[in-house]
Motif scaffolding. Structure first.
Motif, PDB file in Angstrom:
ATOM      1  N   LEU A 268       0.829  -1.211   0.000  1.00  0.00           N
ATOM      2  CA  LEU A 268       0.000   0.000   0.000  1.00  0.00           C
ATOM      3  C   LEU A 268       0.864   1.262   0.000  1.00  0.00           C
ATOM      4  CD1 LEU A 268      -2.952  -0.840   2.437  1.00  0.00           C
ATOM      5  CD2 LEU A 268      -3.043  -0.580  -0.042  1.00  0.00           C
ATOM      6  N   ASN A 269       1.920   1.242   0.821  1.00  0.00           N
ATOM      7  CA  ASN A 269       2.831   2.400   0.863  1.00  0.00           C
ATOM      8  C   ASN A 269       3.507   2.594  -0.492  1.00  0.00           C
ATOM      9  OD1 ASN A 269       2.195   2.918   3.515  1.00  0.00           O
ATOM     10  ND2 ASN A 269       3.971   1.824   4.351  1.00  0.00           N
ATOM     11  N   GLU A 270       3.912   1.486  -1.093  1.00  0.00           N
ATOM     12  CA  GLU A 270       4.545   1.551  -2.429  1.00  0.00           C
ATOM     13  C   GLU A 270       3.559   2.082  -3.456  1.00  0.00           C
ATOM     14  OE1 GLU A 270       7.672   1.144  -5.136  1.00  0.00           O
ATOM     15  OE2 GLU A 270       7.733   0.874  -2.971  1.00  0.00           O
ATOM     16  N   ARG A 271       2.311   1.608  -3.325  1.00  0.00           N
ATOM     17  CA  ARG A 271       1.272   2.085  -4.243  1.00  0.00           C
ATOM     18  C   ARG A 271       1.024   3.582  -4.072  1.00  0.00           C
ATOM     19  NH1 ARG A 271      -4.718   1.281  -3.286  1.00  0.00           N
ATOM     20  NH2 ARG A 271      -5.629   2.208  -5.126  1.00  0.00           N
ATOM     21  N   ASP A 272       0.956   4.073  -2.830  1.00  0.00           N
ATOM     22  CA  ASP A 272       0.783   5.505  -2.570  1.00  0.00           C
ATOM     23  C   ASP A 272       1.932   6.310  -3.158  1.00  0.00           C
ATOM     24  OD1 ASP A 272      -1.594   5.102  -1.240  1.00  0.00           O
ATOM     25  OD2 ASP A 272      -0.706   5.191   0.792  1.00  0.00           O
ATOM     26  N   LYS A 273       3.132   5.774  -2.946  1.00  0.00           N
ATOM     27  CA  LYS A 273       4.329   6.457  -3.460  1.00  0.00           C
ATOM     28  C   LYS A 273       4.280   6.539  -4.995  1.00  0.00           C
ATOM     29  CE  LYS A 273       9.342   5.871  -3.422  1.00  0.00           C
ATOM     30  NZ  LYS A 273      10.429   5.006  -3.007  1.00  0.00           N
ATOM     31  N   ILE A 274       3.916   5.436  -5.622  1.00  0.00           N
ATOM     32  CA  ILE A 274       3.845   5.386  -7.096  1.00  0.00           C
ATOM     33  C   ILE A 274       2.733   6.301  -7.618  1.00  0.00           C
ATOM     34  CG2 ILE A 274       3.283   3.884  -9.048  1.00  0.00           C
ATOM     35  CD1 ILE A 274       4.808   1.630  -7.578  1.00  0.00           C
ATOM     36  N   LEU A 275       1.569   6.308  -6.946  1.00  0.00           N
ATOM     37  CA  LEU A 275       0.480   7.207  -7.350  1.00  0.00           C
ATOM     38  C   LEU A 275       0.890   8.675  -7.220  1.00  0.00           C
ATOM     39  CD1 LEU A 275      -2.705   5.462  -5.876  1.00  0.00           C
ATOM     40  CD2 LEU A 275      -2.128   5.754  -8.275  1.00  0.00           C
ATOM     41  N   ASN A 276       1.612   8.966  -6.134  1.00  0.00           N
ATOM     42  CA  ASN A 276       2.098  10.330  -5.929  1.00  0.00           C
ATOM     43  C   ASN A 276       3.069  10.724  -7.043  1.00  0.00           C
ATOM     44  OD1 ASN A 276       2.527  12.812  -4.780  1.00  0.00           O
ATOM     45  ND2 ASN A 276       3.892  12.064  -3.177  1.00  0.00           N
ATOM     46  N   GLN A 277       4.017   9.835  -7.365  1.00  0.00           N
ATOM     47  CA  GLN A 277       4.964  10.090  -8.461  1.00  0.00           C
ATOM     48  C   GLN A 277       4.215  10.252  -9.784  1.00  0.00           C
ATOM     49  OE1 GLN A 277       7.671   6.770  -8.331  1.00  0.00           O
ATOM     50  NE2 GLN A 277       9.276   8.008  -7.350  1.00  0.00           N
ATOM     51  N   ASN A 278       3.213   9.389  -9.996  1.00  0.00           N
ATOM     52  CA  ASN A 278       2.416   9.452 -11.223  1.00  0.00           C
ATOM     53  C   ASN A 278       1.742  10.829 -11.347  1.00  0.00           C
ATOM     54  OD1 ASN A 278       1.051   8.746 -13.559  1.00  0.00           O
ATOM     55  ND2 ASN A 278      -0.619   7.773 -12.458  1.00  0.00           N
ATOM     56  N   GLY A 279       1.152  11.305 -10.247  1.00  0.00           N
ATOM     57  CA  GLY A 279       0.500  12.617 -10.254  1.00  0.00           C
ATOM     58  C   GLY A 279       1.494  13.728 -10.573  1.00  0.00           C
ATOM     59  N   GLN A 280       2.684  13.638  -9.942  1.00  0.00           N
ATOM     60  CA  GLN A 280       3.711  14.662 -10.197  1.00  0.00           C
ATOM     61  C   GLN A 280       4.159  14.627 -11.656  1.00  0.00           C
ATOM     62  OE1 GLN A 280       6.771  13.821  -7.326  1.00  0.00           O
ATOM     63  NE2 GLN A 280       5.661  14.816  -5.620  1.00  0.00           N
ATOM     64  N   LEU A 281       4.393  13.416 -12.176  1.00  0.00           N
ATOM     65  CA  LEU A 281       4.839  13.302 -13.560  1.00  0.00           C
ATOM     66  C   LEU A 281       3.757  13.773 -14.542  1.00  0.00           C
ATOM     67  CD1 LEU A 281       6.756   9.900 -13.445  1.00  0.00           C
ATOM     68  CD2 LEU A 281       7.736  12.196 -13.660  1.00  0.00           C
ATOM     69  N   GLN A 282       2.493  13.453 -14.249  1.00  0.00           N
ATOM     70  CA  GLN A 282       1.413  13.935 -15.117  1.00  0.00           C
ATOM     71  C   GLN A 282       1.334  15.461 -15.081  1.00  0.00           C
ATOM     72  OE1 GLN A 282      -2.317  11.988 -14.408  1.00  0.00           O
ATOM     73  NE2 GLN A 282      -1.536   9.976 -15.035  1.00  0.00           N
ATOM     74  N   HIS A 283       1.556  16.023 -13.900  1.00  0.00           N
ATOM     75  CA  HIS A 283       1.562  17.487 -13.780  1.00  0.00           C
ATOM     76  C   HIS A 283       2.699  18.081 -14.626  1.00  0.00           C
ATOM     77  CE1 HIS A 283       0.808  21.393 -11.987  1.00  0.00           C
ATOM     78  NE2 HIS A 283       2.091  21.474 -11.660  1.00  0.00           N
ATOM     79  N   LYS A 284       3.883  17.456 -14.542  1.00  0.00           N
ATOM     80  CA  LYS A 284       5.021  17.930 -15.341  1.00  0.00           C
ATOM     81  C   LYS A 284       4.734  17.817 -16.838  1.00  0.00           C
ATOM     82  CE  LYS A 284       8.838  17.097 -12.139  1.00  0.00           C
ATOM     83  NZ  LYS A 284      10.092  16.351 -11.926  1.00  0.00           N
ATOM     84  N   ILE A 285       4.128  16.706 -17.232  1.00  0.00           N
ATOM     85  CA  ILE A 285       3.781  16.511 -18.658  1.00  0.00           C
ATOM     86  C   ILE A 285       2.786  17.580 -19.103  1.00  0.00           C
ATOM     87  CG2 ILE A 285       2.550  14.985 -20.249  1.00  0.00           C
ATOM     88  CD1 ILE A 285       3.863  12.612 -18.824  1.00  0.00           C
ATOM     89  N   ALA A 286       1.785  17.838 -18.244  1.00  0.00           N
ATOM     90  CA  ALA A 286       0.790  18.870 -18.587  1.00  0.00           C
ATOM     91  C   ALA A 286       1.468  20.226 -18.752  1.00  0.00           C
ATOM     92  CB  ALA A 286      -0.298  18.927 -17.522  1.00  0.00           C
ATOM     93  N   GLU A 287       2.378  20.559 -17.840  1.00  0.00           N
ATOM     94  CA  GLU A 287       3.126  21.825 -17.937  1.00  0.00           C
ATOM     95  C   GLU A 287       3.941  21.864 -19.230  1.00  0.00           C
ATOM     96  OE1 GLU A 287       3.642  24.783 -16.273  1.00  0.00           O
ATOM     97  OE2 GLU A 287       1.781  24.216 -15.266  1.00  0.00           O
ATOM     98  N   TYR A 288       4.613  20.748 -19.525  1.00  0.00           N
ATOM     99  CA  TYR A 288       5.433  20.678 -20.739  1.00  0.00           C
ATOM    100  C   TYR A 288       4.591  20.939 -21.987  1.00  0.00           C
ATOM    101  CZ  TYR A 288       8.071  18.645 -24.586  1.00  0.00           C
ATOM    102  OH  TYR A 288       8.680  18.448 -25.791  1.00  0.00           O
ATOM    103  N   PHE A 289       3.441  20.247 -22.074  1.00  0.00           N
ATOM    104  CA  PHE A 289       2.588  20.412 -23.255  1.00  0.00           C
ATOM    105  C   PHE A 289       1.967  21.805 -23.310  1.00  0.00           C
ATOM    106  CE2 PHE A 289       2.415  15.649 -23.460  1.00  0.00           C
ATOM    107  CZ  PHE A 289       3.014  15.546 -24.696  1.00  0.00           C
ATOM    108  N   ARG A 290       1.655  22.367 -22.130  1.00  0.00           N
ATOM    109  CA  ARG A 290       1.126  23.730 -22.098  1.00  0.00           C
ATOM    110  C   ARG A 290       2.168  24.713 -22.652  1.00  0.00           C
ATOM    111  NH1 ARG A 290      -0.049  24.480 -16.622  1.00  0.00           N
ATOM    112  NH2 ARG A 290      -1.438  22.711 -16.810  1.00  0.00           N
ATOM    113  N   LYS A 291       3.428  24.528 -22.187  1.00  0.00           N
ATOM    114  CA  LYS A 291       4.509  25.399 -22.682  1.00  0.00           C
ATOM    115  C   LYS A 291       4.766  25.159 -24.169  1.00  0.00           C
ATOM    116  CE  LYS A 291       7.003  25.867 -18.333  1.00  0.00           C
ATOM    117  NZ  LYS A 291       8.213  25.502 -17.588  1.00  0.00           N
ATOM    118  N   LYS A 292       4.775  23.886 -24.553  1.00  0.00           N
ATOM    119  CA  LYS A 292       5.022  23.547 -25.957  1.00  0.00           C
ATOM    120  C   LYS A 292       3.911  24.110 -26.836  1.00  0.00           C
ATOM    121  CE  LYS A 292       5.992  19.825 -29.123  1.00  0.00           C
ATOM    122  NZ  LYS A 292       6.089  18.414 -29.379  1.00  0.00           N
TER     123      LYS A 292
END
Length: 186
Positions: free
Chosen positions: A42-66
């Motif tokens: 569960l802790n690993e899953r929370d950590k991975i979901l958190n990373q996933n959210g951060q990476l999706q946010h970064k991707i959204a920022e990247y595409f917004r800038k692009k």
């Protein structure tokens, strides 16, 4: 977070997953170890979901800038394209103005030539008309009255010539009006 999604604690979730008949002895592991592994998962899953959210946010920022950069490039390309079209239109306009000036000069030259020809013909016609009336006047001076046998009076001859000139001018005016009406119908 995650436990709230499933509506219970990790141990309740594990029991629900294993069911009431499953026991720790059947799996070969004791309940404490299973709960610990489950908690780690569960802790690993929370950590991975958190990373996933951060990476999706970064991707959204990247595409917004692009997208912004692409739009700027498109705007710059559009502006450049419009400038090129504007330059081409200005060149075409300059060429058309030059062509218009050339045609206008040719037309003016032709008009002046035609006017000269017309003036020459008009002066020739006026000269011929004057000669015609002089000839008629000369013939009339030699003519004699059939009743009296005397030559015609100069005053009467001049009056006849004036009347004839007046009739000629009226005929010219009517012909000109006729020509205008014919051209109007075309």
């Amino acid at each position: 977070g995650i436990n709230a999604e499933y509506g219970g604690t990790p141990s309740e979730d594990l029991e629900e997953h294993l069911g009431p008949d499953d026991s720790a002895s059947q799996t070969g592991l004791d309940r404490g170890q299973l709960l610990e592994k489950y908690q780690l998962a569960l802790n690993e899953r929370d950590k991975i979901l958190n990373q996933n959210g951060q990476l999706q946010h970064k991707i959204a920022e990247y595409f917004r800038k692009k997208k912004g950069a692409d739009e700027r490039q498109e705007v710059e390309k559009s502006v450049t394209d419009q400038e090129q079209r504007y330059t081409k239109c200005l060149q075409a306009l300059d060429e058309l103005e030059i062509e218009n000036d050339r045609v206008q000069k040719e037309s003016e030259l032709r008009i002046s030539e035609e006017k000269e020809k017309m003036e020459e013909k008009k002066s020739h016609v006026d000269e011929m008309t004057l000669q015609y009336f002089e000839f008629k006047k000369g013939v009339a001076k030699q003519a004699v009255n059939s009743r009296s046998g005397k030559p015609l009076a100069l005053k009467d001859i001049d009056q006849c010539v004036m009347n004839e000139k007046k009739k000629e001018e009226e005929v010219i005016a009517v012909r000109l009006e006729n020509i205008k009406l014919i051209n109007k119908l075309k």
